[in-house]
Design a protein around this motif. Structure first.
Motif, mmCIF file in Angstrom:
data_model
loop_
_atom_site.group_PDB
_atom_site.id
_atom_site.type_symbol
_atom_site.label_atom_id
_atom_site.label_comp_id
_atom_site.label_asym_id
_atom_site.label_seq_id
_atom_site.Cartn_x
_atom_site.Cartn_y
_atom_site.Cartn_z
ATOM 1 N N PHE A 63 -22.576 -15.854 -35.182
ATOM 2 C CA PHE A 63 -22.886 -17.272 -35.065
ATOM 3 C C PHE A 63 -22.750 -17.739 -33.620
ATOM 4 O O PHE A 63 -22.061 -17.120 -32.814
ATOM 5 N N ASP A 105 -21.168 -20.225 -32.006
ATOM 6 C CA ASP A 105 -19.841 -20.249 -31.387
ATOM 7 C C ASP A 105 -18.893 -19.326 -32.143
ATOM 8 O O ASP A 105 -17.705 -19.628 -32.289
ATOM 9 N N ALA A 107 -17.704 -18.454 -34.924
ATOM 10 C CA ALA A 107 -17.086 -18.634 -36.238
ATOM 11 C C ALA A 107 -15.983 -17.609 -36.478
ATOM 12 O O ALA A 107 -15.892 -17.007 -37.548
ATOM 13 N N LEU A 108 -15.120 -17.414 -35.490
ATOM 14 C CA LEU A 108 -13.952 -16.560 -35.703
ATOM 15 C C LEU A 108 -12.924 -17.353 -36.503
ATOM 16 O O LEU A 108 -12.776 -18.548 -36.323
ATOM 17 N N PHE A 109 -12.213 -16.678 -37.414
ATOM 18 C CA PHE A 109 -11.213 -17.370 -38.214
ATOM 19 C C PHE A 109 -9.993 -17.654 -37.336
ATOM 20 O O PHE A 109 -9.336 -16.723 -36.873
ATOM 21 N N PRO A 110 -9.676 -18.942 -37.122
ATOM 22 C CA PRO A 110 -8.615 -19.252 -36.146
ATOM 23 C C PRO A 110 -7.228 -18.774 -36.576
ATOM 24 O O PRO A 110 -6.347 -18.638 -35.740
ATOM 25 N N TRP A 111 -7.032 -18.538 -37.889
ATOM 26 C CA TRP A 111 -5.701 -18.128 -38.361
ATOM 27 C C TRP A 111 -5.563 -16.611 -38.407
ATOM 28 O O TRP A 111 -4.550 -16.102 -38.854
ATOM 29 N N PHE A 133 -11.746 -8.478 -41.436
ATOM 30 C CA PHE A 133 -11.857 -9.428 -42.546
ATOM 31 C C PHE A 133 -12.857 -8.982 -43.607
ATOM 32 O O PHE A 133 -12.560 -8.967 -44.808
ATOM 33 N N GLY A 134 -14.048 -8.610 -43.148
ATOM 34 C CA GLY A 134 -15.090 -8.201 -44.088
ATOM 35 C C GLY A 134 -14.730 -6.907 -44.811
ATOM 36 O O GLY A 134 -15.070 -6.710 -45.977
ATOM 37 N N HIS A 138 -11.916 -7.991 -47.457
ATOM 38 C CA HIS A 138 -12.239 -8.914 -48.539
ATOM 39 C C HIS A 138 -13.664 -8.774 -49.043
ATOM 40 O O HIS A 138 -14.018 -9.371 -50.048
ATOM 41 N N HIS A 181 -7.773 -18.635 -30.200
ATOM 42 C CA HIS A 181 -7.589 -19.682 -29.191
ATOM 43 C C HIS A 181 -6.903 -19.164 -27.935
ATOM 44 O O HIS A 181 -6.836 -19.865 -26.931
ATOM 45 N N ARG A 211 -16.484 -7.710 -34.950
ATOM 46 C CA ARG A 211 -16.417 -8.065 -36.372
ATOM 47 C C ARG A 211 -17.754 -7.775 -37.049
ATOM 48 O O ARG A 211 -17.805 -7.295 -38.178
#
Lengths: 268, 294, 265
Positions: free
Chosen positions: B109, B111, B113-117, B126-127, B130, B164, B178
């Protein structure tokens, strides 16, 4: 190790930060000193220890109350009531808020009822709740739960709704199933907003506890303030008012700490 | 080189990269046939984002879509990803209609769309954890795959940082890792370099081509659809450039980029590169100009 | 045409769904209340008739009016101090550094906690109530004003100073307009808090000072609880408290929109 080395390279950074911290403490102390001096002067001119006791008398009262633990007993009672209330409020509001944020239909069913109840402040429930629960622990817990419930609910709903659409899209393009998206994307993404909501809940329920205890509880800080007012022991009244402020501040700090622990990525 | 070796092992696991099959680049991997997309907004006239869009993307091809902002580039990409359904025509992958998002088509994407947590490692895995991409792998194999992707994009040392804490370029690398970790057959990229400064951008263009496998035979490359508004970037990366125009979004021209691979700084300096860039600019200049004054 | 009809249909269904839950709560409440057999138990029909009585006898409107006057007085005092102070704190670092410790030290003390002091100093009448309201409304207004004044885009400030404006003039021409939306938010929150505080103060005064007349809706509720045990009337008062809160919020929102058409809030 690495950090220490970095600091060793730039010693000025550390000392400058420390100097700034020390200076702000000094400014704080200076302001409060001015306040106390003005207070002492006015008290001296008024010379009416019931209406306005001197700072020294209040300090003395606080020390005495602390020494026989009365100060801490009432503080603990109020604090424990708030913890119980927030636990109950969260246990209802968070799942409800998740469901409302995720399902439009559910939201349409529940939201109008919430919006009808919300403007009625927790404090307005006190007379009816007094009749139902009587004077005791249940009344302040009910009022605080009610007061804390709405900010937590609204924060959860807003958090779920405001989840960055592209994070969900990203998970979808990886073929992650719907349920996993809820638990692994929606919930963590809504967590910072939930933590802010919890802080608001702490603030509103802390305001409500004093009112509830003032009117309908045999213990707690609100009760103590009122008890000593009736005895016209103003230094004790002021000591307990200060305790309400200190504990309110501590609760807010604790809520912030909770946010830092559970949503560390939210702090910038 | 060490990194290339790791990458080849990662690639070998991808179905559809088997050299024994027919010359890969001649088969249409993705196909858009007379595709249209209208957006209905309650109380307002429907807007046409994309119209009569027909395009084949070959297996192993690096296709870049350029066009002025608002020309529907992102809509086309979203339809390929399955995030949006076309209102007319067909979008297919290997001849099968695309009905929704799936792990065979990875998306990067704008910007990121990295998961901030999640840390860098958590994001990359992640993929695998899950989604279906890692369901056949043991925890150890998953960790190994994540590590190879970290090596691939050169994020060693930052594995446990949160998004961040990363610079723009590092975030871009994390998003790329990713994407690659799920080993999709098709990579869909929506202006992945747009948020970066000019120097970082050039460096990551080179990296992107390396990871895509520009120095290997075409058969072992993945299919890429890449969106950008920067013409020089399009020419540098692409096998073919699809030029789009606005109102409604249509395909205006398809331009072959015959520049030799591997491409590098010499490519950017070559007269051919300049000529192609000029040519594409001439195709969209009038429209781009109009967009700045209306 | 068809899209419009569909939208209306969706709207109507949404409205219907929204009515479902409150309606069923009312029905269940009525049924349970009637089944209990105790004539004291409040039920919706009695609440409605009590509401009609209280409004017809002018008791409720007068009580609300009295509470509102106190809210407006306290709110005006709070705004008159908090807005200029907040602007000064936001615009001048030295003011902020010296005043902020005081604000932050008193902010966690709930307004109701100082009620005993207010009673001690000002008695159980309107003056104490106004003091509580002013104290309660002061903090949200000052905090939001400071945030608004500090949040001004620094480039705007630099642009103004490169045009040779004096610091005071910059406050007037750049900081104040830029901070207005935040001040508006502070005023709205402050008004909500003020209304809650007046109800609490009147309740507490009613509870502690006996029936002795300071009036207002809060005390009216307490009288219904303590002296006549009229639960239906208490519920009427609760609903009135909610309606007034809603009306005040809407009114302030409208005022903000009219005063600041450029702001989204």
């Amino acid at each position: 190790m690495g950090e220490a080395a970095a600091y060793a390279d730039y010693p000025s950074v550390r000392t400058r930060a420390m100097r700034r911290g020390a200076r702000s403490v000094l400014v704080y102390l200076r302001t409060m000193a001015v306040f106390v001096v003005v207070w002492a002067l006015v008290a001296h001119l008024k010379s009416n220890p019931v209406l306005l006791p001197s700072p020294l008398a209040v300090m003395q009262a606080a020390v005495d109350l602390a020494r026989d633990l009365e100060l801490f007993y009432h503080a603990w009672v109020s604090f424990a009531r708030m913890l119980v209330s927030l636990a109950i409020a969260s246990a209802i509001a968070i799942p409800l808020g998740l469901a409302m944020g995720l399902s439009r239909t559910f939201d349409r069913i529940v939201d109008p009822t919430i919006e009808l109840l919300r403007p009625i402040s927790g404090i307005a429930w006190i007379p009816l709740a007094l009749f139902i629960f009587g004077v005791g622990n249940a009344l302040p817990v009910f009022i605080m739960t009610y007061a804390g419930f709405f900010p937590i609910l609204l924060g959860t709903v807003a958090g779920v709704r405001d989840v960055d659409r592209r994070l969900i899209d990203a998970a979808r393009t990886m073929g992650v199933p719907q349920r996993t998206i809820v638990t692994r994307v929606v919930v963590p993404a809504a967590l910072p907003s939930l933590m802010v909501a919890l802080r608001l809940g702490v603030a509103t329920s802390w305001t409500a506890v004093v009112a509830a205890e003032l009117i309908g509880a045999p213990s707690g800080l609100g009760y103590a303030v009122e008890w000593y007012r009736e005895l016209l022991m103003t230094p004790q009244v002021m000591a307990f008012i200060a305790m309400i402020g200190v504990l309110g501040y501590v609760c807010d700090r604790l809520a912030r700490l909770l946010s830092d622990v559970f949503a560390p990525w939210a702090s910038r | 080189m060490h990194e290339t070796g790791v990458h080849e092992r990662a690639l070998a696991a991808i179905p559809g990269h088997d050299a024994a099959q027919a010359p890969a680049h001649e088969r249409a991997k993705l196909r858009l046939q007379d595709v249209g997309k209208r957006f209905e907004t309650a109380g307002r006239a429907a807007s046409v984002a994309v119209q009569d869009f027909t395009l084949d993307v070959a297996q192993g091809e690096f296709l870049v879509i350029v066009g002025p902002s608002g020309c529907g580039k992102t809509t086309v990409l979203n339809m390929l990803a399955g995030l949006e359904r076309p209102t007319a025509g067909r979008v297919t992958l290997d001849g099968v209609e695309i009905a929704g998002p799936g792990p065979a088509r990875g998306v990067m994407f704008q910007d990121y769309a990295l998961f901030p947590w999640q840390t860098v490692r958590g994001n990359i895995g992640f993929g695998l954890r899950h989604g279906p991409a890692g369901s056949a792998l043991s925890a150890k194999e998953r960790a190994a795959r994540v590590q190879s992707c970290i090596d691939l994009v050169g994020l060693n040392g930052s594995e446990d940082k949160y998004p961040h804490e990363l610079s723009g370029g590092m975030r871009q690398r994390a998003a790329l890792a990713r994407l690659v970790a799920n080993e999709p057959e098709v990579l869909l990229m929506d202006e992945p370099l747009a948020a970066l400064d000019a120097q970082t951008r050039l460096i990551l263009q080179d990296e992107l081509l390396r990871i895509w496998g520009q120095d290997r035979p075409a058969a072992s490359r993945r299919t890429v659809v890449f969106i950008t508004h920067a013409i020089d970037e399009a020419v540098f990366l692409a096998d073919r450039v699809a030029v789009m125009t606005t109102h409604p979004g249509r395909l205006k021209a398809l331009i072959d980029i015959p520049l030799a691979r591997p491409r590098n700084d010499a490519t950017r300096a070559s007269p051919e590169f300049q000529a192609l860039t000029q040519h594409i600019w001439s195709l969209i200049r009038d429209e781009a100009y109009r967009a700045t004054v209306t | 045409m068809s899209a419009k009809g569909g939208a209306v249909g969706v709207h109507a269904r949404a409205l219907g769904l929204g009515f479902l839950l409150p309606a069923s709560i009312l029905v269940v409440w009525q049924a349970l209340g009637m089944a209990s057999g105790n004539p004291r138990t409040p039920v919706p029909t009695h609440v409605v008739s009590s509401a009609i009585d209280l409004v017809a006898s002018a008791e409720l409107p007068l009580a609300i009016l009295q509470s509102l006057m106190r809210v407006f007085a306290g709110f005006a005092v709070a705004a008159a101090i908090a807005v200029p102070l907040g602007l000064a704190m936001g615009a001048f670092r030295s003011v902020d550094r010296n005043v902020d410790p005081l604000v932050e030290s008193f902010r966690p003390i709930a307004a109701i906690a100082i009620l005993p002091l207010a009673i001690l100093w000002l008695g159980t009448g309107t003056a104490a109530a106004v003091m509580i309201v002013a104290y309660a409304a002061f903090f949200p207004i000052v905090v939001n004003t400071v945030a608004g004044a500090k949040g001004v885009n620094p480039t705007l400030l630099r642009a103004a100073s490169t045009m040779g404006l004096s610091r005071l003039r910059i406050v007037r021409t750049v900081i104040v307009p830029a901070a207005l939306p935040a001040i508006g938010v502070g005023l709205r929150i402050g008004m909500g808090v003020a209304w809650t505080a007046i109800v609490a103060a009147e309740l507490a005064v009613g509870a502690k000072a006996g029936g002795g007349g300071s009036g207002g809706i809060g005390q009216m509720m307490f009288v219904f609880y303590a002296y006549s045990i009229e639960l239906n009337r208490i519920i009427v008062c609760m609903i009135a408290v909610g309606l007034v809160a809603l009306a005040l919020d809407r009114l302030l929102r409208l005022a903000m929109r009219l005063a600041m058409p450029w702001s989204a809030t």
